[in-house]
Design an enzyme around this catalytic site. Structure first.
Site, short mmCIF file in Angstrom:
data_model
loop_
_atom_site.label_atom_id
_atom_site.label_comp_id
_atom_site.label_asym_id
_atom_site.label_seq_id
_atom_site.Cartn_x
_atom_site.Cartn_y
_atom_site.Cartn_z
CG ASN A 9 -1.79 1.20 1.33
OD1 ASN A 9 -1.91 1.96 0.37
ND2 ASN A 9 -2.42 1.39 2.48
CE LYS A 11 -0.09 3.15 4.85
NZ LYS A 11 0.03 3.22 6.31
CG HIS A 95 -5.63 1.96 5.59
ND1 HIS A 95 -5.13 2.88 6.48
CD2 HIS A 95 -4.63 1.08 5.37
CE1 HIS A 95 -3.88 2.56 6.78
NE2 HIS A 95 -3.55 1.47 6.12
CD GLU A 97 -2.68 5.46 6.95
OE1 GLU A 97 -2.73 5.48 5.71
OE2 GLU A 97 -1.75 4.92 7.58
CD GLU A 167 -3.15 -2.30 7.73
OE1 GLU A 167 -2.19 -2.62 7.03
OE2 GLU A 167 -3.65 -1.16 7.71
N GLY A 173 3.22 2.20 10.68
CA GLY A 173 4.19 3.27 10.44
C GLY A 173 4.99 3.66 11.66
CB SER A 213 5.97 -1.98 11.60
OG SER A 213 5.61 -0.65 11.93
#
Ligand SMILES: O=C[C@H](O)COP(=O)(O)O
Length: 252
Positions: A9, A11, A95, A97, A167, A173, A213
């Site tokens: 991904n 992003k 997701h 985010e 996730e 991240g 990660s």
């Protein structure tokens, strides 16, 4: 044995030239799609070019989001009809985010999952808890709720084709990977939730990725777990060499 699916991904990263050179460097070097599904989740403006470039190869292209309506007055949105027309095969839905910054909800994720199947696109449905939720022992209930709501109304066959990405938000991240035991514990729970909500056959077939990660150094151990069928990778998917190592791990 479930086939692994490794999705990078990107992003909101890369300009077109970078996206194209990544694909040039990887499209003929990923393993056969019979062994592992290798997917890049690219920003909308690059999908057309990347689908064309990857035609006839074992590298598939995903979108990172979509609207659930087919068309209409939704300025700035992209519909499943548009993605299908371009030849996009997967779409990432819900997701964290998108949930955090763009008001994505379990209900819209469910509407989008239906829309994806209605247009022959495989959804990668993301679920995950915050650190606060983990520390207050809400993880299992929250994940069960997210999974059940995302899958509501899908047929058993559609659930079998769905990819669920677990996730933990605290691992995205941050460099903090969930231990493989922590990741597998939740993925096993997700499979149990699918068995109870849909059927044991659906639970056996559904593929569950871990994301947060993931990198070449830890992917083998994560993929060796009983209920982890792949990875959704952010940072470590941006470089071709690293992505190729990750997809290779999916063949073992
Ligand atoms: O979609 C990918 C995940 O958000 C994980 O990102 P990360 O690998 O950079 O932690």
């Amino acid at each position: 044995m479930r086939k692994k699916v490794i999705a990078g991904n990107w992003k909101m990263n890369k300009v077109l030239a970078d996206a194209e050179s990544f694909v040039e460097a990887t499209k003929n070097n990923v393993p056969s799609a019979d062994k592992v599904e290798s997917v890049v989740c690219a920003p909308f403006p690059y999908l057309h070019a990347l689908v064309k470039k990857t035609a006839g190869t074992d590298l598939a292209v995903a979108a990172q989001n979509m609207h659930y309506e087919e068309s209409g007055a939704f300025t700035g949105e992209v519909s499943p009809v548009m993605l299908k027309d371009l030849g996009v095969s997967y779409v990432v839905l819900g997701h964290s985010e998108r949930r955090e910054y763009f008001a994505e909800t379990d209900e819209t994720v469910n509407q989008k999952a239906h829309a994806a199947f209605n247009h022959g696109i495989t959804p990668i449905v993301c679920v995950g808890e915050t650190l606060e939720q983990r520390e207050s022992n809400q993880t299992m209930d929250l994940i069960a709720d997210q999974v059940k709501k995302a899958l509501t109304g899908l047929s058993e066959d559609q659930v079998k084709q769905t990819i669920i990405a677990y996730e933990p938000i605290w691992a995205i991240g941050t460099g903090k990977t969930a231990t493989s035991e922590q990741a597998n514990e939740v993925c096993t729970h997700i499979r149990k939730v699918v068995a109870e909500a849909v059927s044991s056959d659906a639970a056996e077939a559904v593929r569950i990725q871990y994301g947060g990660s993931v990198k070449p150094a830890n992917v083998d151990e994560l993929l060796a777990q009983s209920d982890i069928d792949g990875a959704l990778v952010g940072g470590a998917s941006l470089e071709a060499d690293s992505f190729l190592k990750l997809v290779e791990a999916g063949t073992k």
